[in-house]
Design a protein around this motif. Structure first.
Motif, PDB file in Angstrom:
ATOM      1  N   SER A  41       2.715   4.314  -4.610  1.00 55.68           N
ATOM      2  CA  SER A  41       4.144   4.089  -4.370  1.00 55.68           C
ATOM      3  C   SER A  41       4.905   5.404  -4.380  1.00 55.68           C
ATOM      4  N   GLN A  85       7.690  -2.856  -3.036  1.00 57.46           N
ATOM      5  CA  GLN A  85       6.664  -3.663  -3.681  1.00 57.46           C
ATOM      6  C   GLN A  85       7.212  -5.027  -4.113  1.00 57.46           C
ATOM      7  N   ASP A 162       4.689  -1.024   1.063  1.00 60.02           N
ATOM      8  CA  ASP A 162       4.141  -0.893  -0.279  1.00 60.02           C
ATOM      9  C   ASP A 162       3.532  -2.230  -0.691  1.00 60.02           C
ATOM     10  N   GLU A 163       2.235  -2.312  -0.631  1.00 60.59           N
ATOM     11  CA  GLU A 163       1.486  -3.524  -0.978  1.00 60.59           C
ATOM     12  C   GLU A 163       2.059  -4.779  -0.326  1.00 60.59           C
TER      13      GLU A 163
HETATM   14 MG   LIG Z   1       2.910   0.759  -6.457  1.00 64.97          MG
END
Ligand SMILES: [Mg+2]
Ligand SMILES: Nc1ncnc2c1ncn2[C@@H]1O[C@H](COP(=O)(O)OP(=O)(O)O)[C@@H](O)[C@H]1O
Lengths: 276, 259
Positions: A41, A85, A162-163
């Motif tokens: 991140s 995220q 992010d993910e």
């Molecule tokens: Mg992260």
């Protein structure tokens, strides 16, 4: 399109990234994998200028992100999308208003077109019919998808994810992966995806980079990763319990005779309950 | 020395937020959002302001009234209560209440947005959080401080009057006459000075404490703990600054520009 050169970052005493270099070509999807807490991140945040590197440079489309004047950075960011995220929806706006926000704030789009684009963006992430809900009424996965709709609604040229699929059910995760692939195929979007869902990595990646101990320890095609020789990469990709990752003792220790650790953090074994 | 550094840094940032917010108030006022915030943080604080002002007026009137009556000067009571409220009590109690109801809420709300990446999301969308989140709050609170102070002044004088009539046997007419005449008596640029000096003081203080709350929120980091820390810092600096500003502005109004 994105050139990361010799990037280092320290938080307090902890060195999160050291001398990372990485480049992403136009129209390419690069997936960065790595254990949680490895600085994925942080890397994405630095690409869009939310965090400042201690050392090194990041060029996006030839412009040094951390040397730009605020107005120029603002202009560059308008060409970029960022999926946080946790989704990061504005808490007092409905889903519809959240997704419409970047368009409304740019002020160039007429109302009917905003409605169309918001509807299309929500449909793309499978959230039609949630327009009137507040962020607090959504599940974590829905929030993330609404956040994705918000970053897609402006048709960015570069998207940082992010993910994107963590915490989603397998089918929805597949739909999101499909969306990432489509965006690249149809619109030529350049993407950096941070992930540790290996199935998704194989679906979306043109190229993969692995972050470990603050460094990029490997880059290559998904195929190369699948057949990796490096013990760290191989363990991460397979999710095996036994190997150098998550080992308490310092340094990589590629041996297998020791009894398996039961309290692994990085890669919990399938089917075994978390023991305390 | 470290805390000193941090304090100066915090003050500098709060000033930066305040100045940029003023810029946004003119360039892009966001009136709908400001009105909603004024209702949420201003109007909803009105009941507590009224209750506190009413009782403070009664207490002041009783304490001073007993002393004045001992010397047969109870008809001066209207003057004392009106002056005290207009010049000092009204602005002071309004701002202190707003620290509890609004400033702490600003710091908590914006701090939570910061630690949950909502502020980052605004930046990524090229929306300046100062313009989008701070400016409407600062404008709303500044405007509402004027209004609430005026209410506090009026209700405080009313409370004082009720005690004057019921406890000290002073005719309502005499109390109110004295109160209003003294406020109208001293003019400043053609306006009743005591009232306006007090309102101005309240407005300036409201602007400053709102800026502090927003700035502390925007600086929050480190989860729920960090939000709590931001709120605490915002409350402490606001209370201290209310007193400092009050002294400085009183000095300006009644010493430097004494009329
Ligand atoms: Mg992260
Ligand atoms: N603002 C910050 N201040 C201090 N430490 C941070 C901050 N942001 C991240 N970290 C630390 O940096 C490390 C990497 O974090 P992150 O980039 O979020 O990892 P990942 O996304 O790979 O899980 C973590 O150990 C985290 O504790």
């Amino acid at each position: 399109m994105i050139e990361i050169d010799n990037l280092s970052k320290t938080y307090g005493e902890r060195r999160i990234l050291r001398h990372c270099s990485l480049s992403v070509n136009r129209g390419e999807t690069l997936v960065v994998i790595g254990a949680s807490g490895s600085g994925k991140s942080t890397l994405l945040r630095m690409i869009i200028g939310l965090a400042t590197p201690d050392d090194g440079t990041i060029l996006v489309d030839g412009q040094d992100v951390h040397a730009l004047a605020p107005a120029e950075l603002s202009r560059l960011r308008r060409r970029m999308g960022y999926l946080f995220q946790s989704g990061a929806l504005i808490n007092w706006l409905t889903v519809r208003d959240n997704v419409a926000l970047p368009l409304v704030e740019r002020g160039k789009t007429v109302d009917s077109e905003i409605d169309d684009r918001v509807e299309r963006a929500l449909r793309n992430v499978g959230l039609s019919g949630t327009e009137k809900l507040m962020p607090s009424q959504l599940s974590g996965g829905m929030r993330k998808r609404a956040g994705l709709a918000r970053s897609l609604v402006t048709d960015p040229e570069i998207i940082l994810y992010d993910e994107p699929t963590t915490g989603l059910d397998p089918v929805t995760a597949h739909i999101i992966d499909q969306l990432v692939v489509e965006l690249r195929a149809k619109l030529g979007v350049t993407s950096v995806v941070v992930s540790h869902d290996m199935e998704g990595v194989y679906r979306v990646a043109d190229r993969v980079a692995m972050l470990y101990d603050g460094r990029i320890i490997a880059t290559g095609t998904p195929g190369e990763f699948r057949d990796a020789g490096d013990p760290i990469v191989r363990q991460f990709v397979s999710g095996a319990l036994d190997g150098p990752l998550g080992d308490r003792s310092a340094g990589p220790r590629p041996k297998s005779a020791s009894p398996p650790n039961r309290e692994e953090e990085g890669a919990p074994p399938q089917g075994s309950p978390n023991k305390e | 020395m470290k805390w000193m550094n941090r304090m100066l840094e915090g003050a500098g940032y709060a000033m930066d937020v305040a100045c940029r917010s003023v810029g946004y108030m003119f360039r892009r006022p966001r009136l709908a959002m400001t009105a909603r915030l004024a209702y949420d943080y201003g109007l909803k604080s009105l009941p507590v302001v009224l209750v506190v002002a009413f009782f403070s007026g009664m207490i002041l009137s009783l304490q001073i009234g007993i002393q004045l009556a001992a010397n047969g000067q109870e008809e001066l009571l209207g003057i004392v209560v009106a002056q005290t409220f207009a010049r000092e009590f009204g602005p002071f109690m309004t701002c202190i209440i707003l620290v509890g109801t609004a400033v702490s809420a600003f710091a908590a709300e914006i701090g939570t947005m910061k630690v949950s990446e909502e502020i980052d999301a605004l930046e990524v969308m090229s929306i300046d959080p100062v313009g989008y989140v701070a400016a409407p709050r600062i404008l709303a609170l500044t405007a509402m401080t004027f209004f609430l102070t005026l209410c506090a002044d009026a209700v405080g004088m009313l409370g004082g009057g009720i005690v004057a009539v019921t406890q000290l046997g002073l005719p309502w007419q005499v109390y109110m006459d004295r109160a209003l005449t003294t406020l109208e008596g001293r003019e400043w640029f053609g306006l009743p000075k005591d009232l306006y000096a007090g309102l101005l003081k309240a407005g300036i203080t409201g602007f400053v404490i709102a800026s502090i709350g927003c700035a502390q929120g925007l600086r929050a980091q480190g989860g729920a703990l960090g939000v709590g820390r931001s709120v605490r810092r915002a409350v402490i600096s606001s209370i201290v600054l209310i007193l400092v500003i009050s002294y400085v502005l009183t000095w300006f109004a009644y010493r430097a520009f004494a009329s």
